[in-house]
Design a protein around this motif. Structure first.
Motif: not given
Length: 169
Positions: A39, A41, A103, A162
């Motif tokens: 990921a 984020d 993501d 996201v």
């Protein structure tokens, strides 16, 4: 490992489903660190780390359930459904470039896992109630609630941030 099912009673079904979800949770503890690393984020990565801690607690809760419920033992088996869901998540990690699109894919993969767990814990809770396993039912309900909350958190993260970032790629 083939899961042989010799289920004749509701208690057999309960033990089978319990053993299956125990395997599922163990598989998730191996997948979540990979998802956290993939990921980009920071909130998503943190969410995966938090869920890993929660999953360890859920495994402990399953161990406690076995301790307090007479006649219930977890059988060694592999949750084939979770194996497939984990593979799907790994496929995203392997084939989607790191960033917002990856993501978004990771959130989708994680939500598939959550929905599987919600269905499983809901079923187990209902069976525990029918079998008169009061303490087991309350332990299962606690985990069911956590899974639902995790699913909601993932949805909020996807819709608030996201997915919008991914759509601008």
């Amino acid at each position: 490992m083939v899961n042989s099912m010799n289920i004749k009673t509701l208690e057999d079904l309960f033990i089978h489903a319990l053993s299956d979800v125990y395997s599922a949770e163990k598989q998730i503890t191996k997948a979540l660190p990979k998802m956290a690393r993939a990921a980009t984020d920071p909130q998503l990565a943190e969410s995966f780390k938090e869920h890993l801690e929660q999953t360890h607690g859920q495994i402990e809760r399953l161990d406690k359930l076995v301790e307090v419920t007479e006649g219930v033992k977890i059988k060694r088996m592999k949750c084939m459904a979770m194996e497939g869901l984990v593979e799907e998540g790994q496929e995203i990690i392997d084939s989607v470039e790191k960033g917002p699109v990856c993501d978004a894919g990771l959130i989708g993969a994680a939500q598939k896992v959550e929905h599987y767990e919600i269905a499983t814990y809901g079923t187990l809770s209902a069976l525990a109630g029918l079998l008169g396993y009061t303490e087991a039912k309350s332990l299962l309900e606690a985990t069911l609630q956590e899974e639902k909350e995790t699913d909601i958190k993932l949805s909020k993260l996807a819709t608030a941030k996201v997915n919008t970032k991914a759509s601008k790629k």
